[in-house]
Design a protein around this motif. Sequence first.
Motif, short mmCIF file in Angstrom:
data_model
loop_
_atom_site.label_atom_id
_atom_site.label_comp_id
_atom_site.label_asym_id
_atom_site.label_seq_id
_atom_site.Cartn_x
_atom_site.Cartn_y
_atom_site.Cartn_z
N LYS A 169 0.91 -1.36 0.00
CA LYS A 169 0.05 -0.02 -0.08
C LYS A 169 0.80 1.32 0.07
O LYS A 169 1.68 1.47 0.66
CB LYS A 169 -0.96 0.04 1.27
CG LYS A 169 -1.87 -1.07 1.27
CD LYS A 169 -2.99 -1.12 2.66
CE LYS A 169 -4.01 -2.15 2.53
NZ LYS A 169 -4.74 -1.93 3.65
N ASP A 170 0.59 2.35 -0.81
CA ASP A 170 0.88 3.74 -0.66
C ASP A 170 2.53 3.65 -0.84
O ASP A 170 2.91 4.31 -0.01
CB ASP A 170 0.34 4.41 0.61
CG ASP A 170 -0.99 4.69 0.58
OD1 ASP A 170 -1.56 4.88 -0.53
OD2 ASP A 170 -1.84 4.66 1.77
N ASN A 185 0.07 1.29 -5.68
CA ASN A 185 -0.66 0.24 -4.54
C ASN A 185 0.04 -0.87 -5.64
O ASN A 185 -0.44 -0.88 -6.80
CB ASN A 185 -1.70 -0.13 -4.05
CG ASN A 185 -2.23 1.29 -3.07
OD1 ASN A 185 -1.89 1.11 -1.95
ND2 ASN A 185 -2.83 2.05 -3.70
#
Length: 396
Positions: A169-170, A185
């Motif tokens: 994620k991120d 992501n």
Amino acid sequence: KSMIKTSSILILLIGITQTLIAQEINLAYINASLKDSAQTENLYHRLEKEKRIPFTEKDSVVFLYKGKVEHVNWMGDFNGWGRDFKLNTSGQKIKGTNIWYWKAKFPDNARLDYKIVINGNNWILDPANPHQQWSGVGGGSPNSEIRMPGYKADDLFEQSAKQKGILKKDVLFNSNQLGYQVTYNVYLPFDYQTSQNYPVLYVTDGYEYLHENMGNMQTTLDFLIESKKIKPIVVVFVDNREPVNRGNNRRMQELAMNEKYLNFFVQELIPEIEKSYAVSKQTNQRGILGTSMGGLTAAYFAFSKPDVFGLCAIQSPAFWFKPEIYSLCDNQDNPPIKIMMTTGNIHDTKEGTDKMKSILDKNTCNYQLKEVPEGHSWGNWRNLLDDVLVYFFPVN
């Protein structure tokens, strides 16, 4: 005398209620009931209790709203959210009640988003309808949803895979091409192995494609891979929102046939992904996916760099925003591209996709076009994701 009169009224109302309970509710019965205020009140409460508002039968629908207001109308996919002035969506009030209704006809297999507009400016969800769908119009908020009797949703959305992939994620990336930071992501399939080379799909509007109320794409990927409907793939979801200010969505600039954004993908993001993950470098194993402005971008990327993107998924493309996309794609000398294009045919992007279809018919690409009786909405796009993925990444 007054007691006798009151008793008579009670007996009459009880009789009406018992008749209504015994009566099967169909369109003919509703039409008859709407002519009588007492029957209309009882009809409304029964339909509300049974969660049957709006009421549908074959290709007919009756919308109902109850409230002390001056004016009611319905806005949604069916009238282009107010852009189609030919369709009168104003409600009619039943005399002696606070109940309003509007009748319409739609394809019997349609699925449509809508809202109720009170007194011309107050847009609300239908309080009697529990069914909602997050929208492509206005984005990031729910609309009320109507599913006509012949509509069939993919049952995979009710499935939960036991073998789930993981999501990195991120991930923050400093882009020299864009001059600012971008987040993305990365979906890695269950039992991801660094010794393999996985097909890879790049997705614009990555936040919305991942959001459980919009694209919910991770759930779809897990299920399709576990059920061996597609081969395991890596998916890169690129977020068009500014990392430090998520309220600033840069999609209208980034996805408008933006050469710098294309260079960011080709010169920076793809090399970074290929360095960090076990993905194939073959053109026919690398795809781009987007919806609306992202659909425009998918076509722009693939036809600008057919040696990079051999797979191109175009959902409800906003070709109208940059009509020059047609001349770019109208090049018979391009290397073969495998294309999946989808659209709704109720105030979505059918006109643009039909025009692009005539261009693709002349080119060296292989393509499929899927058209559904829906509008510009995540309900439309999510329900077609499995078609896109199975077309691109079938299990041989």
